[in-house]
Enzyme design. Structure first.
Site, PDB file in Angstrom:
ATOM      1  N   GLY A 190       0.817  -1.202   0.000  1.00  0.00           N
ATOM      2  CA  GLY A 190       0.000   0.000   0.000  1.00  0.00           C
ATOM      3  C   GLY A 190       0.853   1.255   0.000  1.00  0.00           C
ATOM      4  O   GLY A 190       0.567   2.212   0.714  1.00  0.00           O
ATOM      5  N   HIS A 191       1.908   1.237  -0.825  1.00  0.00           N
ATOM      6  CA  HIS A 191       2.797   2.394  -0.929  1.00  0.00           C
ATOM      7  C   HIS A 191       3.639   2.296  -2.198  1.00  0.00           C
ATOM      8  O   HIS A 191       3.619   1.280  -2.882  1.00  0.00           O
ATOM      9  CB  HIS A 191       3.711   2.494   0.306  1.00  0.00           C
ATOM     10  N   ALA A 192       4.348   3.375  -2.468  1.00  0.00           N
ATOM     11  CA  ALA A 192       5.343   3.415  -3.547  1.00  0.00           C
ATOM     12  C   ALA A 192       6.615   4.007  -2.952  1.00  0.00           C
ATOM     13  O   ALA A 192       6.580   4.616  -1.878  1.00  0.00           O
ATOM     14  CB  ALA A 192       4.858   4.279  -4.708  1.00  0.00           C
TER      15      ALA A 192
ATOM     16  N   ARG B 216       2.485  -0.552  -4.943  1.00  0.00           N
ATOM     17  CA  ARG B 216       2.368  -1.997  -4.779  1.00  0.00           C
ATOM     18  C   ARG B 216       1.465  -2.333  -3.608  1.00  0.00           C
ATOM     19  O   ARG B 216       1.474  -1.665  -2.571  1.00  0.00           O
ATOM     20  CB  ARG B 216       3.732  -2.664  -4.622  1.00  0.00           C
TER      21      ARG B 216
END
Length: 136
Positions: free
Chosen positions: A47-49, A94
């Site tokens: 839940g981040h990049a 992702r």
């Protein structure tokens, strides 16, 4: 999309196989190693990049899905072979989900933990991608 499946060299033996990550097997020097385990099947991770960091995800055991977004398209990849890793370059959102029982995800990262390198809000990620693409 700026991702790649990397084949990890393996030595096959009737007693069991060995996979080896060394030399130029991956396109960066490993500065951090961590792994996810004991993840309930209905949980989501990621839940981040990352702005600059590269990561290689390797399913050491079991399977899981990686949902990837670059601001223009979405791609889902199932990882289930310990000699295949998913290279995720910078500016790729992702999410990891659908973990099988006993799944273990090894992550090799190109840098040490730095909160400033994370984009944790999806709307901020989309804004960042859109502003970067307008500069080209």
């Amino acid at each position: 999309m700026n991702i790649e499946i990397i084949s990890i060299p393996k030595i096959e033996d009737y007693r069991g196989n060995i996979a080896v990550v060394e030399g130029n097997c991956i396109p960066f020097d490993v500065k951090r190693v961590y792994y996810l385990f004991d993840i309930p099947s209905n949980s989501k991770r990621g839940g981040h990049a990352h702005k600059e960091q590269l990561e290689l995800l390797i399913p050491l055991s079991g399977s899981f899905d990686v949902i990837l977004k670059d601001g223009r398209s979405t791609k889902a990849i199932t990882l289930n072979k310990p000699d295949k890793g998913l290279l995720i370059n910078e500016n790729i959102w992702r999410e990891l989900e659908n973990f099988s029982s006993g799944a273990v995800c090894l992550v090799l990262a190109s840098d040490v933990y730095d909160e400033e390198d994370y984009i944790r809000d999806y709307d901020q990620f989309i804004g960042s991608v859109n502003s970067n693409s307008s500069l080209i």
